[in-house]
Every structure is written in structure tokens, then in C-alpha cells.
Write an enzyme that holds these catalytic residues in place. Structure first.
Site, PDB file in Angstrom:
ATOM      1  N   PHE A 122       0.868  -1.182   0.000  1.00  0.00           N
ATOM      2  CA  PHE A 122       0.000   0.000   0.000  1.00  0.00           C
ATOM      3  C   PHE A 122       0.903   1.230   0.000  1.00  0.00           C
ATOM      4  O   PHE A 122       1.541   1.539   1.011  1.00  0.00           O
ATOM      5  CB  PHE A 122      -0.862  -0.063   1.257  1.00  0.00           C
ATOM      6  CG  PHE A 122      -1.765   1.115   1.537  1.00  0.00           C
ATOM      7  CD1 PHE A 122      -2.989   1.251   0.889  1.00  0.00           C
ATOM      8  CD2 PHE A 122      -1.410   2.062   2.493  1.00  0.00           C
ATOM      9  CE1 PHE A 122      -3.836   2.318   1.183  1.00  0.00           C
ATOM     10  CE2 PHE A 122      -2.252   3.125   2.800  1.00  0.00           C
ATOM     11  CZ  PHE A 122      -3.471   3.252   2.133  1.00  0.00           C
ATOM     12  N   GLY A 128       7.921  13.687   1.849  1.00  0.00           N
ATOM     13  CA  GLY A 128       7.371  14.990   2.236  1.00  0.00           C
ATOM     14  C   GLY A 128       5.904  14.950   2.614  1.00  0.00           C
ATOM     15  O   GLY A 128       5.274  16.001   2.792  1.00  0.00           O
ATOM     16  N   GLY A 241      -8.043  -0.309   8.419  1.00  0.00           N
ATOM     17  CA  GLY A 241      -6.694  -0.685   8.867  1.00  0.00           C
ATOM     18  C   GLY A 241      -6.440  -0.328  10.317  1.00  0.00           C
ATOM     19  O   GLY A 241      -5.717  -1.036  11.029  1.00  0.00           O
ATOM     20  N   ARG A 242      -7.060   0.748  10.784  1.00  0.00           N
ATOM     21  CA  ARG A 242      -6.809   1.166  12.176  1.00  0.00           C
ATOM     22  C   ARG A 242      -7.395   0.166  13.169  1.00  0.00           C
ATOM     23  O   ARG A 242      -6.862   0.016  14.269  1.00  0.00           O
ATOM     24  CB  ARG A 242      -7.352   2.576  12.394  1.00  0.00           C
ATOM     25  CG  ARG A 242      -6.427   3.592  11.777  1.00  0.00           C
ATOM     26  CD  ARG A 242      -6.991   4.988  11.686  1.00  0.00           C
ATOM     27  NE  ARG A 242      -6.058   5.793  10.901  1.00  0.00           N
ATOM     28  CZ  ARG A 242      -6.398   6.838  10.171  1.00  0.00           C
ATOM     29  NH1 ARG A 242      -7.652   7.254  10.141  1.00  0.00           N
ATOM     30  NH2 ARG A 242      -5.477   7.501   9.489  1.00  0.00           N
ATOM     31  N   ARG A 267       9.193 -15.560  39.998  1.00  0.00           N
ATOM     32  CA  ARG A 267      10.402 -14.883  40.504  1.00  0.00           C
ATOM     33  C   ARG A 267      10.206 -14.517  41.970  1.00  0.00           C
ATOM     34  O   ARG A 267       9.185 -13.938  42.348  1.00  0.00           O
ATOM     35  CB  ARG A 267      10.625 -13.619  39.665  1.00  0.00           C
ATOM     36  CG  ARG A 267      11.782 -12.762  40.096  1.00  0.00           C
ATOM     37  CD  ARG A 267      13.075 -13.326  39.600  1.00  0.00           C
ATOM     38  NE  ARG A 267      14.177 -12.415  39.897  1.00  0.00           N
ATOM     39  CZ  ARG A 267      15.437 -12.807  39.921  1.00  0.00           C
ATOM     40  NH1 ARG A 267      15.763 -14.067  39.661  1.00  0.00           N
ATOM     41  NH2 ARG A 267      16.390 -11.937  40.184  1.00  0.00           N
ATOM     42  N   GLN A 278       3.009  -5.251  46.650  1.00  0.00           N
ATOM     43  CA  GLN A 278       1.901  -4.436  46.161  1.00  0.00           C
ATOM     44  C   GLN A 278       2.303  -3.594  44.950  1.00  0.00           C
ATOM     45  O   GLN A 278       1.507  -3.393  44.030  1.00  0.00           O
ATOM     46  CB  GLN A 278       1.379  -3.540  47.281  1.00  0.00           C
ATOM     47  CG  GLN A 278       0.040  -2.927  46.931  1.00  0.00           C
ATOM     48  CD  GLN A 278      -0.469  -2.040  48.040  1.00  0.00           C
ATOM     49  OE1 GLN A 278       0.199  -1.094  48.473  1.00  0.00           O
ATOM     50  NE2 GLN A 278      -1.652  -2.346  48.533  1.00  0.00           N
ATOM     51  N   GLY A 338      12.857  -7.122  35.191  1.00  0.00           N
ATOM     52  CA  GLY A 338      14.158  -6.601  35.615  1.00  0.00           C
ATOM     53  C   GLY A 338      15.197  -6.742  34.504  1.00  0.00           C
ATOM     54  O   GLY A 338      14.882  -6.579  33.325  1.00  0.00           O
ATOM     55  N   GLU A 362      -0.229   4.250  10.062  1.00  0.00           N
ATOM     56  CA  GLU A 362      -1.666   4.367   9.752  1.00  0.00           C
ATOM     57  C   GLU A 362      -2.317   5.524  10.520  1.00  0.00           C
ATOM     58  O   GLU A 362      -3.472   5.440  10.937  1.00  0.00           O
ATOM     59  CB  GLU A 362      -2.376   3.031   9.983  1.00  0.00           C
ATOM     60  CG  GLU A 362      -1.798   1.948   9.081  1.00  0.00           C
ATOM     61  CD  GLU A 362      -2.667   0.736   8.941  1.00  0.00           C
ATOM     62  OE1 GLU A 362      -3.900   0.862   8.992  1.00  0.00           O
ATOM     63  OE2 GLU A 362      -2.096  -0.353   8.765  1.00  0.00           O
TER      64      GLU A 362
HETATM   65  C1  LIG Z   1       7.477   0.411  10.035  1.00  0.00           C
HETATM   66  C2  LIG Z   1       6.651   1.330   9.197  1.00  0.00           C
HETATM   67  C3  LIG Z   1       5.763   0.797   8.264  1.00  0.00           C
HETATM   68  C4  LIG Z   1       4.992   1.641   7.461  1.00  0.00           C
HETATM   69  N1  LIG Z   1       4.220   1.096   6.467  1.00  0.00           N
HETATM   70  C5  LIG Z   1       3.584   1.931   5.592  1.00  0.00           C
HETATM   71  C6  LIG Z   1       2.894   1.397   4.444  1.00  0.00           C
HETATM   72  O1  LIG Z   1       2.838   0.173   4.237  1.00  0.00           O
HETATM   73  N2  LIG Z   1       2.322   2.265   3.566  1.00  0.00           N
HETATM   74  C7  LIG Z   1       2.373   3.615   3.753  1.00  0.00           C
HETATM   75  O2  LIG Z   1       1.833   4.340   2.926  1.00  0.00           O
HETATM   76  N3  LIG Z   1       3.022   4.153   4.823  1.00  0.00           N
HETATM   77  C8  LIG Z   1       3.631   3.348   5.741  1.00  0.00           C
HETATM   78  N4  LIG Z   1       4.320   3.870   6.809  1.00  0.00           N
HETATM   79  C9  LIG Z   1       4.364   5.326   6.982  1.00  0.00           C
HETATM   80  C10 LIG Z   1       3.581   5.814   8.203  1.00  0.00           C
HETATM   81  O3  LIG Z   1       2.203   5.673   7.989  1.00  0.00           O
HETATM   82  C11 LIG Z   1       4.015   7.279   8.472  1.00  0.00           C
HETATM   83  O4  LIG Z   1       5.338   7.210   8.982  1.00  0.00           O
HETATM   84  C12 LIG Z   1       3.090   7.989   9.447  1.00  0.00           C
HETATM   85  O5  LIG Z   1       1.847   8.240   8.840  1.00  0.00           O
HETATM   86  C13 LIG Z   1       3.669   9.316   9.927  1.00  0.00           C
HETATM   87  O6  LIG Z   1       4.142  10.092   8.872  1.00  0.00           O
HETATM   88  P1  LIG Z   1       5.622  10.726   8.938  1.00  0.00           P
HETATM   89  O7  LIG Z   1       6.562   9.646   9.289  1.00  0.00           O
HETATM   90  O8  LIG Z   1       5.863  11.476   7.683  1.00  0.00           O
HETATM   91  O9  LIG Z   1       5.581  11.738  10.171  1.00  0.00           O
HETATM   92  P2  LIG Z   1       5.101  13.277  10.109  1.00  0.00           P
HETATM   93  O10 LIG Z   1       3.837  13.379   9.350  1.00  0.00           O
HETATM   94  O11 LIG Z   1       6.251  14.116   9.658  1.00  0.00           O
HETATM   95  O12 LIG Z   1       4.814  13.564  11.637  1.00  0.00           O
HETATM   96  C14 LIG Z   1       5.856  13.931  12.567  1.00  0.00           C
HETATM   97  C15 LIG Z   1       5.212  14.195  13.923  1.00  0.00           C
HETATM   98  O13 LIG Z   1       4.292  15.285  13.815  1.00  0.00           O
HETATM   99  C16 LIG Z   1       3.031  14.900  14.321  1.00  0.00           C
HETATM  100  N5  LIG Z   1       1.964  15.541  13.576  1.00  0.00           N
HETATM  101  C17 LIG Z   1       1.772  15.529  12.231  1.00  0.00           C
HETATM  102  N6  LIG Z   1       0.643  16.215  11.915  1.00  0.00           N
HETATM  103  C18 LIG Z   1       0.102  16.636  13.099  1.00  0.00           C
HETATM  104  C19 LIG Z   1      -1.064  17.371  13.445  1.00  0.00           C
HETATM  105  N7  LIG Z   1      -1.920  17.783  12.506  1.00  0.00           N
HETATM  106  N8  LIG Z   1      -1.276  17.651  14.764  1.00  0.00           N
HETATM  107  C20 LIG Z   1      -0.407  17.214  15.718  1.00  0.00           C
HETATM  108  N9  LIG Z   1       0.706  16.507  15.435  1.00  0.00           N
HETATM  109  C21 LIG Z   1       0.958  16.214  14.152  1.00  0.00           C
HETATM  110  C22 LIG Z   1       2.988  13.381  14.113  1.00  0.00           C
HETATM  111  O14 LIG Z   1       2.066  12.770  14.976  1.00  0.00           O
HETATM  112  C23 LIG Z   1       4.411  12.993  14.428  1.00  0.00           C
HETATM  113  O15 LIG Z   1       4.560  12.881  15.832  1.00  0.00           O
HETATM  114  C24 LIG Z   1       5.085   3.051   7.635  1.00  0.00           C
HETATM  115  C25 LIG Z   1       5.958   3.570   8.590  1.00  0.00           C
HETATM  116  C26 LIG Z   1       6.764   2.742   9.332  1.00  0.00           C
HETATM  117  C27 LIG Z   1       7.753   3.355  10.289  1.00  0.00           C
END
Ligand SMILES: Cc1cc2nc3c(=O)[nH]c(=O)nc-3n(C[C@H](O)[C@H](O)[C@H](O)COP(=O)(O)OP(=O)(O)OC[C@H]3O[C@@H](n4cnc5c(N)ncnc54)[C@H](O)[C@@H]3O)c2cc1C
Length: 378
Positions: A122, A128, A241-242, A267, A278, A338, A362
Site C-alpha cells: 500500500f 514529504g 486498517g486502524r 520470581r 503491592q 528486571g 496508519e
Molecule cells: C514500520 C513502518 C511501516 C509503514 N508502512 C507503511 C505502508 O505500508 N504504507 C504507507 O503508505 N506508509 C507506511 N508507513 C508510513 C507511516 O504511515 C508514516 O510514517 C506515518 O503516517 C507518519 O508520517 P511521517 O513519518 O511522515 O511523520 P510526520 O507526518 O512528519 O509527523 C511527525 C510528527 O508530527 C506529528 N503531527 C503531524 N501532523 C500533526 C497534526 N496535525 N497535529 C499534531 N501533530 C501532528 C505526528 O504525529 C508525528 O509525531 C510506515 C511507517 C513505518 C515506520
């Protein structure tokens, strides 16, 4: 609020749980170390239909509801989170075709995917454009004989070994979300697909993710469904997906909680089991409470999906709660172990590493909060 499943669904849940325990759990540490779930493991899963669990019977799937699916995804993850990530990426790809494809596209791709003969991927995220995929810059331009796709995708699960990738691209740069379309890219036929080596990730190491560039012409019938519907399709796919990410979170939570309960019973400190302290007993109670709350929210979202009512808010709520719970439970389970928990002789450190992604992919926890808050304001 019974979260009932049929007798046939229960049989399938039992079968998937059995294969997870017998086949997936024993290879989970090796898949993590070698950074790849083996082809042999995926072949075994394909043979019993696990790669098509999300599909209706008319396309070769079992036609189960989301409540049953969530239980199966949790069982797979409890055994091996990397395998679950590969499978659920397949579901994202095939759900895209199921929801938006033409009859011909569904007939061409879905039965083979259901049988596990082909693996899908997907392709939404770009360097960017992650949290806001509408900012994507991959373009699809109409040319003689089809569409010219050009751009870069990143973090795409399965992409480097996939038979097809659903690539989302802009067909109209001026039209915002309505200018995004999806394409089924046949990786064997497409020239101009170049994959970087898999990312060196913290967790889910057995499930490789790739950055790739695409610069290729695909045939006209590679356009998935209707031009301009890609963003809507992606959001509908991610709503589903979520729930699966929430179910994966439940799987790790259960594995970590069970390990912690067992360890705290065995343990001994000052001649007594850890669970008589506790401070430790309260941790276990909090872990169970977070797990159970996440389970209920996940099944609630699944049930809403099965009832065919709007489940955007409930799937976001389930993902938010379950992913945050998984991170908490895995970390506390490691703490209860631990120093042993910090070693690779025990699976706790892997649970902590694997669970971390559920708060990011996702749609991150911040994005889930945005979705929930926006829905409350209406
Ligand atoms: C192991 C792995 C598997 C993945 N598999 C897929 C896949 O199969 N297909 C696919 O398409 N993608 C995939 N992804 C991509 C993944 O969905 C994105 O990494 C994710 O959506 C976040 O986007 P970004 O990394 O660009 O972070 P950014 O969008 O740059 O976000 C950076 C930070 O800013 C925060 N942020 C962004 N917008 C807001 C907002 N409006 N308000 C508050 N905070 C915000 C985010 O929560 C995050 O903490 C995968 C990623 C990983 C690491």
C-alpha cells in the site's frame, strides 16, 4: 455488546490461533534477528488462507466479519508482530482494490491475493507527506496508452518483494484531495521501479519497509476505479486498517501481560513471589485494565464496522487507546522482568520495540486525536 462471532468464524479463529502458536511463535525471534519473516513461513500462511482473511467469499476469502478478523490479527501478532505487519499490509492493498476497483480489477487481483499467490503493498506515504498524504508530490500524467507515474514513496511495507503496489498519486495538482487517484502497479511488468535497501527499523524487523522511486508508464486499466477518488479510498482503507492496528496492539499487549503475570508468580524476592509485592501487583492490575479497555474498544469498533455504520471515530479511538496501551504494557512487562527483560534471551525487549510503531503508522496518535476531536465538534 456481545461481540459474538459465528461457529464457522470461531473455527477459523481457532485454526489461525493454532498455526500462530505452532508455526509463527517459534520463528519470531529469528525473523527479528535476520530481519525477514521467511518465505517458507509466508507460504505456510498462504496455504491456509491467512493472506486473504479480509476478503469476501466471492473473491476466495473466508468472508468473516471484523470482530472475528480482529481476534485473528491479535492471535497472529501475539505470536509474531512482524508477520502480522506483512499480512495487514496485504490487507491494505487488497482492501483498496475491494473498495474502489472495477469488477475486472477485483476479479484479476483479489482471488490470487486471497490464495497468497501474490503479495500486495500500500503505497501512500512519501518523504514529504506522511501525516498529511494530500501533500503528496507523486504525479500521474495521462499519456498515450496509459499513465506516467513519477515520484518517491517511503516506509512502504512489503514493497520490495510485492507483486503489486497500490500507488497513490496526483492526477490533478490543482484539485487538492479530489486530485488524488490510485493505481495498481504490477511490479513484474513496471520498468522504472527502483527500491532502496530496507529501512533499518527499531522494531518489526522481520517486516521490511522500503523507499522506492517510480518513473514508469502503466496501462490505462491500472487506474484503480475512478479518477480523483484516491484520497477517499485511502481514508476508507485506513479506517479499516486502524482496527487492525488496534488488534495488533492487543496481540502484543496479551503476550507481554501473560509473560509478566507468569514471571511475577515465579520470581522470588525475600522468599516471596514478586506478585505479593503491592508495587508489582498494582502494575499488573493497571496493565490488565488497560488491556481490557483496549480490547473492548477494538471489538466495539469492529462491531460498528460489521453493522455498516460510520466507524471512523470508533476505529480512531480503538487505535489510539490500544496502541498507547500496548506501549505501556510492554514497557511495564519488561520492567517486571528486571535485567532479564533487557536481554534478548527474553521476548520483552522485542515487544517494546515492536509495539512502538503502533503509535505512528496508519496515522499517529496525534492524528487519531485530531480525528476524534473533529468528530466531536460536529
Ligand atoms: C514500520 C513502518 C511501516 C509503514 N508502512 C507503511 C505502508 O505500508 N504504507 C504507507 O503508505 N506508509 C507506511 N508507513 C508510513 C507511516 O504511515 C508514516 O510514517 C506515518 O503516517 C507518519 O508520517 P511521517 O513519518 O511522515 O511523520 P510526520 O507526518 O512528519 O509527523 C511527525 C510528527 O508530527 C506529528 N503531527 C503531524 N501532523 C500533526 C497534526 N496535525 N497535529 C499534531 N501533530 C501532528 C505526528 O504525529 C508525528 O509525531 C510506515 C511507517 C513505518 C515506520
Amino acid at each position: 455488546m456481545a461481540f459474538d462471532i459465528s461457529a464457522d468464524e470461531q473455527d477459523l479463529v481457532d485454526a489461525v490461533t493454532r498455526i500462530s502458536t505452532e508455526v509463527l511463535a517459534p520463528q519470531a525471534a529469528a525473523a527479528d534477528e535476520s530481519e525477514r519473516v521467511s518465505d517458507a513461513t509466508l507460504k505456510t500462511l498462504a496455504e491456509v488462507g491467512v493472506l486473504g482473511l479480509n476478503l469476501p467469499e466471492e473473491f476466495g476469502g473466508p468472508g468473516v466479519g471484523s470482530v472475528a478478523m480482529s481476534r485473528m490479527v491479535a492471535a497472529v501478532t501475539e505470536a509474531c508482530a512482524s508477520t502480522a505487519s506483512i499480512i495487514t499490509a496485504q490487507f491494505l492493498a487488497t482492501d483498496s482494490i475491494l473498495l474502489a476497483g472495477t469488477d475486472a480489477q477485483r476479479a484479476e487481483w483479489l482471488p490470487k491475493a486471497a490464495a497468497g499467490e501474490i503479495i500486495g503493498s500500500f503505497g501512500l506515504t512519501e518523504p514529504g507527506a506522511g501525516s498529511n498524504p494530500a501533500e503528496m508530490s507523486t504525479k500521474a500524467t495521462r499519456v498515450e496508452g496509459g499513465w506516467h507515474l513519477k515520484g518517491t514513496k517511503c516506509f512502504i511495507t512489503n514493497a520490495g518483494f510485492a507483486d503489486f503496489i497500490v500507488v497513490y498519486a496526483k492526477t490533478d495538482s490543482e484539485a487538492g484531495r479530489k486530485g488524488i487517484s490510485a493505481f495498481i502497479v504490477d511490479t513484474a511488468a513496471a520498468e522504472g521501479l527502483n527500491f532502496n535497501p530496507p529501512e533499518r527499523t527499531m522494531g518489526l524487523r522481520g517486516s521490511p519497509v522500503y523507499e522506492f522511486t517510480i518513473d514508469t508508464v502503466v496501462p490505462a486499466d491500472a487506474l484503480l476505479g475512478v479518477e480523483g477518488e484516491g484520497f477517499t479510498t485511502a481514508m476508507r482503507v485506513l479506517d479499516r486498517g486502524r482496527i487492525e492496528v488496534a488488534a495488533m496492539s492487543l496481540g502484543i499487549s496479551k503476550a507481554a501481560l501473560d509473560a509478566a503475570v507468569a514471571w511475577a508468580g515465579e520470581r522470588r524476592i525475600n522468599g516471596k513471589p514478586l506478585n505479593r509485592l503491592q508495587g508489582i501487583a498494582f502494575k499488573l492490575a493497571d496493565m490488565y485494565t488497560r488491556y481490557r479497555s483496549a480490547w473492548l474498544l477494538t471489538m466495539d469498533a469492529a462491531e460498528q464496522r460489521d453493522a455498516e455504520v460510520d466507524f471512523t471515530r470508533s476505529s480512531a479511538t480503538a487505535k489510539l487507546a490500544a496502541s498507547e496501551a500496548a506501549a505501556f504494557i510492554a514497557d511495564e512487562a519488561l520492567q517486571i522482568h528486571g535485567g532479564y527483560g533487557f536481554t534478548r534471551d527474553f521476548p520483552l525487549e522485542r515487544y517494546v520495540r515492536d509495539a512502538r510503531i503502533y503509535r505512528i503508522y496508519e496515522g499517529s496518535s496525534e492524528i487519531q486525536r485530531t480525528i476524534i476531536a473533529r468528530s466531536l465538534a460536529h
